[in-house]
Design an enzyme around this catalytic site. Structure first.
Site, mmCIF file in Angstrom:
data_model
loop_
_atom_site.group_PDB
_atom_site.id
_atom_site.type_symbol
_atom_site.label_atom_id
_atom_site.label_comp_id
_atom_site.label_asym_id
_atom_site.label_seq_id
_atom_site.Cartn_x
_atom_site.Cartn_y
_atom_site.Cartn_z
ATOM 1 N N PRO A 57 0.945 -1.205 -0.360
ATOM 2 C CG PRO A 57 -0.026 -0.863 2.277
ATOM 3 C CD PRO A 57 0.672 -2.082 1.166
ATOM 4 C CG MET A 58 3.613 2.348 -1.703
ATOM 5 S SD MET A 58 4.828 1.999 -2.991
ATOM 6 C CE MET A 58 4.085 0.801 -3.824
ATOM 7 C CD GLN A 111 -2.797 0.369 4.609
ATOM 8 O OE1 GLN A 111 -2.475 1.600 4.209
ATOM 9 N NE2 GLN A 111 -1.751 -0.491 5.213
ATOM 10 C CB CYS A 160 0.880 5.525 9.037
ATOM 11 S SG CYS A 160 1.263 7.163 8.167
ATOM 12 C CE LYS A 167 2.985 -2.029 4.835
ATOM 13 N NZ LYS A 167 3.195 -0.893 5.205
ATOM 14 C CG HIS A 181 7.890 -1.685 7.398
ATOM 15 N ND1 HIS A 181 7.706 -0.473 7.268
ATOM 16 C CD2 HIS A 181 9.158 -1.983 7.089
ATOM 17 C CE1 HIS A 181 8.956 0.131 6.918
ATOM 18 N NE2 HIS A 181 9.862 -0.793 6.886
ATOM 19 C CG ASN A 213 6.825 -3.934 3.948
ATOM 20 O OD1 ASN A 213 6.658 -2.893 4.345
ATOM 21 N ND2 ASN A 213 7.365 -3.472 2.646
ATOM 22 N N GLY A 214 9.880 -4.644 3.711
ATOM 23 C CA GLY A 214 10.971 -3.923 4.219
ATOM 24 C C GLY A 214 12.388 -4.359 3.751
#
Ligand code: FMN
Length: 358
Positions: A24-25, A78, A107, A146, A174, A207-208
């Site tokens: 998601p971005m 998301q 976030c 997430k 993440h 993730n990451g």
């Protein structure tokens, strides 16, 4: 194995057991980009984070930021927010057009602190668990989450176990803390991801820290996760999951066609081009200024075409560079203005949300 775990696996298998995930971005995992990455090996994509409350209050926000099409599947939408009832209401508005609702507990931006969502909400264990439980009970698609990690490993492990028990069907981790942000991004901790994968029974995504295809393979191998999610490396090379480096100029041209077809917003187009064309723009700074000033689709396309000709002789591998900027450990005062602009894209989204808020 209890019912929830079985259902989670059934759900994951029904999606085709996706291994390569587009993250998601905000302003970047929009429909056009998702469709492009799907052409090159992405097997599941997430929408950008959508703000639950604003979505329930503003039809124009929903129409502008949640766009999809039948081919855009599997798709996880998301949401962010902290009020279970509001999140449920927002999820009900879109659940028919996606395969799962993902909750953003990662976030790290100021707006998330102010609005109490993302990684800041993660500090409020009970509230997180209530949201997951209530959402699961009230919508018909699975709930996924997430998260970022805490510095305290045990606290992280305990929370992930609780999130699983609350009804989360897939957990994306993440492997950075919320403090590892902006100039302090630093290393991503794959060890904690591996520990979480070992501990939980539901599918886990890592993730990451993915720069290249070999990182994708290494991450799968080292963490034993079910799938790898990429964000920044995928932005620079939308064909990352094909295992190849395609010609980035061609990919930029192709993105422009998809942007037209799927009606991408100019802010999305501009941000994508800065990453896709990064190395060329570092050399041909006149084109960089032109891209920054571009106000129409055609003006953006013009830069893509001009730069295609100008950097035709640069080898494919050498065209990558935007994501590697972290590896150079640039000090804040060494960064150029365009780096700053691009790194602050989420902050721009913050402003946009504030406008909707006011
Ligand atoms: C431009 C941009 C926008 C992002 N927006 C979101 C978002 O909407 N929701 C979210 O959970 N994470 C968001 N992230 C974080 C990424 O999904 C991902 O967790 C992070 O970039 C680490 O992955 P990477 O190392 O592959 O880049 C965003 C990252 C970037 C670069």
């Amino acid at each position: 194995m209890d019912d929830h775990i079985q259902q989670a696996w059934q759900f994951y298998r029904n999606l085709g057991s996706p291994k390569f995930i587009c993250a998601p971005m905000v302003d970047q995992s929009e429909l056009a980009f998702r469709m492009q990455t799907r052409k090159y090996g992405t097997t599941l994509a997430y929408t950008p984070m959508l703000h639950s409350r604003i979505m329930t209050e503003s039809k124009s926000y929903k129409d502008e930021f949640f766009t999809t099409c039948p081919e855009d599947r599997p798709l996880f939408a998301q949401l962010c927010g902290h009020d279970p009832q509001v999140i449920i209401k927002a999820a009900l508005m879109i659940q028919d057009q996606c395969d799962a609702i993902d909750l953003n507990f990662g976030c790290p931006q100021g707006i998330a602190r102010k609005g109490l969502y993302g990684a800041f909400l993660l500090e409020k264990r009970e509230q997180v668990l209530t949201i997951v439980k209530e959402l699961k009970q009230n919508i018909k698609v699975p709930v996924t989450c997430k998260i970022r990690v805490f510095k305290d490993r045990k606290r992280t492990l305990d929370l992930t176990k609780d999130i699983q028990s609350a009804g989360c069907s897939i957990l994306t981790v993440h492997g950075r803390t919320k403090e590892q942000n902006k100039d302090f991004v630093g290393q991503c901790d794959w060890n904690i991801i591996a520990e979480i994968k070992q501990l939980l029974q539901i599918p886990v995504f890592a993730n990451g820290g993915i720069y290249t295809w070999s990182d994708v393979e290494r991450c799968l191998q080292e963490t034993k996760v079910d799938a790898v999610m990429s964000s920044e490396a995928l932005l620079e090379n939308p064909a990352l999951f094909s295992g190849e480096i395609k010609d980035l100029n061609e990919l930029a041209l192709e993105y422009m066609q998809l942007a037209k077809q799927y009606d991408a917003r100019l802010v999305e187009i501009k941000a994508h081009l800065f990453k896709l064309l990064y190395t060329g723009l570092q050399i041909h700074t006149d084109q960089r200024s032109k891209l920054a000033a571009a106000k129409t689709y055609e003006e953006h396309l013009e830069v893509v075409i001009e730069l295609k000709n100008k950097r035709a002789d640069i080898p494919k591998e050498d065209k990558l560079g935007w994501y590697k900027r972290y590896q150079n450990f640039k000090q804040p005062n060494q960064k150029d203005k365009e780096d700053d602009k691009q790194e602050n894209i989420i902050q721009e989204q913050d402003l946009l949300l504030q406008n909707y808020d006011s």
